[in-house]
Design an enzyme around this catalytic site. Sequence first.
Site, PDB file in Angstrom:
ATOM      1  CG  MET A   1      11.210  24.030   1.467  1.00  0.00           C
ATOM      2  SD  MET A   1      10.399  25.304   0.480  1.00  0.00           S
ATOM      3  CE  MET A   1       9.154  25.899   1.601  1.00  0.00           C
TER       4      MET A   1
ATOM      5  CE1 TYR B   1      14.210  30.955   7.818  1.00  0.00           C
ATOM      6  CE2 TYR B   1      14.536  28.652   7.170  1.00  0.00           C
ATOM      7  CZ  TYR B   1      14.308  29.981   6.824  1.00  0.00           C
ATOM      8  OH  TYR B   1      14.183  30.336   5.514  1.00  0.00           O
TER       9      TYR B   1
ATOM     10  NE  ARG C   1      -7.332   1.020  11.751  1.00  0.00           N
ATOM     11  CZ  ARG C   1      -6.154   0.851  11.188  1.00  0.00           C
ATOM     12  NH1 ARG C   1      -5.296   1.861  11.156  1.00  0.00           N
ATOM     13  NH2 ARG C   1      -5.822  -0.285  10.622  1.00  0.00           N
TER      14      ARG C   1
ATOM     15  CE  LYS D   1      -0.495  -0.245   5.016  1.00  0.00           C
ATOM     16  NZ  LYS D   1      -1.330  -0.793   6.110  1.00  0.00           N
TER      17      LYS D   1
HETATM   18  C1  LIG Z   1      -0.502  -1.880   6.667  1.00  0.00           C
HETATM   19  C2  LIG Z   1      -1.114  -3.164   7.053  1.00  0.00           C
HETATM   20  C3  LIG Z   1      -0.324  -4.281   7.328  1.00  0.00           C
HETATM   21  C4  LIG Z   1       1.190  -4.212   7.403  1.00  0.00           C
HETATM   22  O1  LIG Z   1       1.579  -3.657   8.640  1.00  0.00           O
HETATM   23  P1  LIG Z   1       3.145  -3.496   9.006  1.00  0.00           P
HETATM   24  O2  LIG Z   1       3.151  -2.974  10.396  1.00  0.00           O
HETATM   25  O3  LIG Z   1       3.695  -2.499   8.033  1.00  0.00           O
HETATM   26  O4  LIG Z   1       3.748  -4.815   8.855  1.00  0.00           O
HETATM   27  C5  LIG Z   1      -0.964  -5.486   7.570  1.00  0.00           C
HETATM   28  N1  LIG Z   1      -2.324  -5.567   7.553  1.00  0.00           N
HETATM   29  C6  LIG Z   1      -3.108  -4.513   7.301  1.00  0.00           C
HETATM   30  C7  LIG Z   1      -4.589  -4.674   7.309  1.00  0.00           C
HETATM   31  C8  LIG Z   1      -2.538  -3.281   7.045  1.00  0.00           C
HETATM   32  O5  LIG Z   1      -3.322  -2.225   6.804  1.00  0.00           O
END
Ligand SMILES: *Cc1c(COP(=O)(O)O)cnc(C)c1O
Length: 369
Positions: free
Chosen positions: A310, A262, A135, A37
Amino acid sequence: MPRPIRATIHPQAIVHNIQRARTATHTAGSRIWAVIKANAYGHGIERVYAGLKNADGLAMLDFDEARLVRRLGWDKPILMLEGCFDSTDYASALELGLTVVVHRQAQIDALALTLAQNQSACIDVYLKMNTGMNRVGFNPQDYGAAFAQLRALQGVGEIGLMTHFANADLPNGADKALALFNTTVAPIMAQYPDTVRCVSNSAASLTLPNAHFDWVRPGIMIYGGSPFADTHAAECDLKPAMTLSSEIIAVRDIQAGDAVGYGSRFVAPCAMRIGVVACGYADGYPRHASDQTPIAVDGVRTHVVGRVSMDMLTVDLTGVPNARVGSKVELWGAHIPIDEVAQAANTIGYELMCALASRVAVTVDDVQE
Ligand SMILES: *Cc1c(COP(=O)(O)O)cnc(C)c1O
């Protein structure tokens, strides 16, 4: 000449890290969904693709990403972690042969409608349970009924049982959630013993053999980041898949009492030499990096001084007397773990990887066969 900052992606590290996930879960013989993802945690799906070949499946969120990996030739399973956002997504899922998560009733209703209109269609699903993250996912008391609804649908193939842990990175952090999952799926497993289960992220893949089951879903470890706050990736035998590097573009000597950057956050306690690095928060480097943030100049470990700007940041060159304009700087990579940079900036490696800015030029190492 372009600005000297660049990211280098190492698909070979991904090969190693997937193998690491396989070793960690070998007792259960788990198959591996490599989670890609967020454009492979900021690395770029196309750039890491050569390293993903040894995974058994790819897990993601965006249907465009699924289309992309099919176009790249991926013919093994694909898991859509949030399932379908609307009914047109089911058409894509059928067309591309995707496994879709189902986490709420409306997704079952839309699936039923799609299947009623496509008599020959067949789709695998993962039914998600809420075990405390709160969630997405069916609550345990509604889970059995959701499973029964899906089982009754003509065209639903495999129904995987899944949940996602809120605290798998903490000692015993997933115990309660895993027990709740096991209790809830017990009647289903009794009736359908071949049903696949999938609950482990990276942290659970590395530390919870009882949670490995048929498939695991490692993400951060695939990219060589640690899922734990207090254990480095190298201690988990993981290799970083991204190096962020740049160069020194100015060197200056300052006197005791002189401030840098800064807000004059850093004030020199004595005469010292400062290097300016072509890297700033607009490249994805964390603006909240403290004066303790590690950074390597010509292979020597030193630290940030003063606020990150930046386009530039400043480093202490006291321990690197030969450093000059053009000296190589590693912001993170094999010598400077991204997790240490993240910790010094009050965040996690995940966020830094995903935040790599599009203006940073990226090169990809060759994969050695
Ligand atoms: C992102 C995610 C993972 C992977 O989690 P990591 O901590 O990066 O290994 C696994 N399952 C779901 C449903 C996720 O959203």
